[in-house]
Scaffold this motif. Structure first.
Motif, PDB file in Angstrom:
ATOM      1  N   HIS A 227       1.577  -2.763  -7.718  1.00  0.00           N
ATOM      2  CA  HIS A 227       1.845  -2.046  -8.966  1.00  0.00           C
ATOM      3  C   HIS A 227       0.550  -1.480  -9.559  1.00  0.00           C
ATOM      4  O   HIS A 227       0.508  -0.315  -9.974  1.00  0.00           O
ATOM      5  N   VAL A 228      -0.496  -2.291  -9.603  1.00  0.00           N
ATOM      6  CA  VAL A 228      -1.791  -1.826 -10.120  1.00  0.00           C
ATOM      7  C   VAL A 228      -2.344  -0.713  -9.239  1.00  0.00           C
ATOM      8  O   VAL A 228      -2.874   0.287  -9.740  1.00  0.00           O
ATOM      9  N   ALA A 229      -2.202  -0.852  -7.934  1.00  0.00           N
ATOM     10  CA  ALA A 229      -2.674   0.200  -7.024  1.00  0.00           C
ATOM     11  C   ALA A 229      -1.902   1.494  -7.248  1.00  0.00           C
ATOM     12  O   ALA A 229      -2.479   2.583  -7.216  1.00  0.00           O
ATOM     13  N   HIS A 230      -0.607   1.373  -7.506  1.00  0.00           N
ATOM     14  CA  HIS A 230       0.195   2.574  -7.785  1.00  0.00           C
ATOM     15  C   HIS A 230      -0.274   3.242  -9.081  1.00  0.00           C
ATOM     16  O   HIS A 230      -0.413   4.467  -9.144  1.00  0.00           O
ATOM     17  N   LEU A 231      -0.516   2.448 -10.124  1.00  0.00           N
ATOM     18  CA  LEU A 231      -0.993   2.993 -11.398  1.00  0.00           C
ATOM     19  C   LEU A 231      -2.350   3.666 -11.253  1.00  0.00           C
ATOM     20  O   LEU A 231      -2.634   4.670 -11.910  1.00  0.00           O
ATOM     21  N   ALA A 232      -3.188   3.106 -10.380  1.00  0.00           N
ATOM     22  CA  ALA A 232      -4.528   3.657 -10.155  1.00  0.00           C
ATOM     23  C   ALA A 232      -4.523   4.749  -9.099  1.00  0.00           C
ATOM     24  O   ALA A 232      -5.569   5.301  -8.775  1.00  0.00           O
ATOM     25  N   ARG A 233      -3.353   5.041  -8.566  1.00  0.00           N
ATOM     26  CA  ARG A 233      -3.186   6.076  -7.523  1.00  0.00           C
ATOM     27  C   ARG A 233      -4.044   5.768  -6.302  1.00  0.00           C
ATOM     28  O   ARG A 233      -4.735   6.628  -5.764  1.00  0.00           O
ATOM     29  N   LEU A 234      -3.994   4.494  -5.878  1.00  0.00           N
ATOM     30  CA  LEU A 234      -4.731   4.062  -4.693  1.00  0.00           C
ATOM     31  C   LEU A 234      -3.751   3.855  -3.547  1.00  0.00           C
ATOM     32  O   LEU A 234      -2.711   3.229  -3.715  1.00  0.00           O
ATOM     33  N   GLY A 235      -4.090   4.396  -2.407  1.00  0.00           N
ATOM     34  CA  GLY A 235      -3.280   4.182  -1.221  1.00  0.00           C
ATOM     35  C   GLY A 235      -3.839   3.012  -0.434  1.00  0.00           C
ATOM     36  O   GLY A 235      -4.848   3.163   0.256  1.00  0.00           O
ATOM     37  N   LEU A 236      -3.194   1.855  -0.534  1.00  0.00           N
ATOM     38  CA  LEU A 236      -3.690   0.654   0.121  1.00  0.00           C
ATOM     39  C   LEU A 236      -2.703   0.206   1.194  1.00  0.00           C
ATOM     40  O   LEU A 236      -1.491   0.284   1.004  1.00  0.00           O
ATOM     41  N   ASP A 237      -3.235  -0.294   2.313  1.00  0.00           N
ATOM     42  CA  ASP A 237      -2.353  -0.864   3.328  1.00  0.00           C
ATOM     43  C   ASP A 237      -2.185  -2.360   3.065  1.00  0.00           C
ATOM     44  O   ASP A 237      -2.776  -2.922   2.143  1.00  0.00           O
ATOM     45  N   GLU A 238      -1.374  -3.031   3.841  1.00  0.00           N
ATOM     46  CA  GLU A 238      -1.050  -4.434   3.601  1.00  0.00           C
ATOM     47  C   GLU A 238      -2.265  -5.357   3.700  1.00  0.00           C
ATOM     48  O   GLU A 238      -2.385  -6.318   2.942  1.00  0.00           O
TER      49      GLU A 238
END
Length: 95
Positions: A10-21
């Motif tokens: 959720h935080v990565a989505h808000l920060a517009r970060l594309g993270l893998d697992e």
């Protein structure tokens, strides 16, 4: 304090970060450690600590407030394109 992988997503989505697992799992642990440190710091008793602006007992070196240059307004306005009554005149920019 620990964060769930869903919270990290959720935080990565808000920060517009594309993270893998793999990154999400790693960040979940790292962010949990950081939040644990902040939690530990917030439990410290600071009631007897005086607020301060700097950790060292220092002051700014001051200098006397004296005039070091003379008033040269007439000399500057003499070479200005347009001056009137001690003020600089400029072209109108707002219609």
């Amino acid at each position: 304090m620990s964060l769930t992988t869903e919270q990290v997503r959720h935080v990565a989505h808000l920060a517009r970060l594309g993270l893998d697992e793999v990154q999400i799992d790693s960040l979940s642990t790292q962010l949990g450690d950081i939040l644990g440190l902040v939690d530990a710091l917030s439990k410290a008793d600071t009631a007897s600590v005086t607020p301060m602006a700097h950790p060292l007992d220092m002051g700014q070196r001051g200098r006397p407030d004296v005039v070091t240059e003379s008033d040269r307004r007439e000399a500057y306005q003499a070479i200005a394109p347009s001056a009137q009554d001690g003020l600089y005149r400029v072209p109108r920019v707002i219609e």
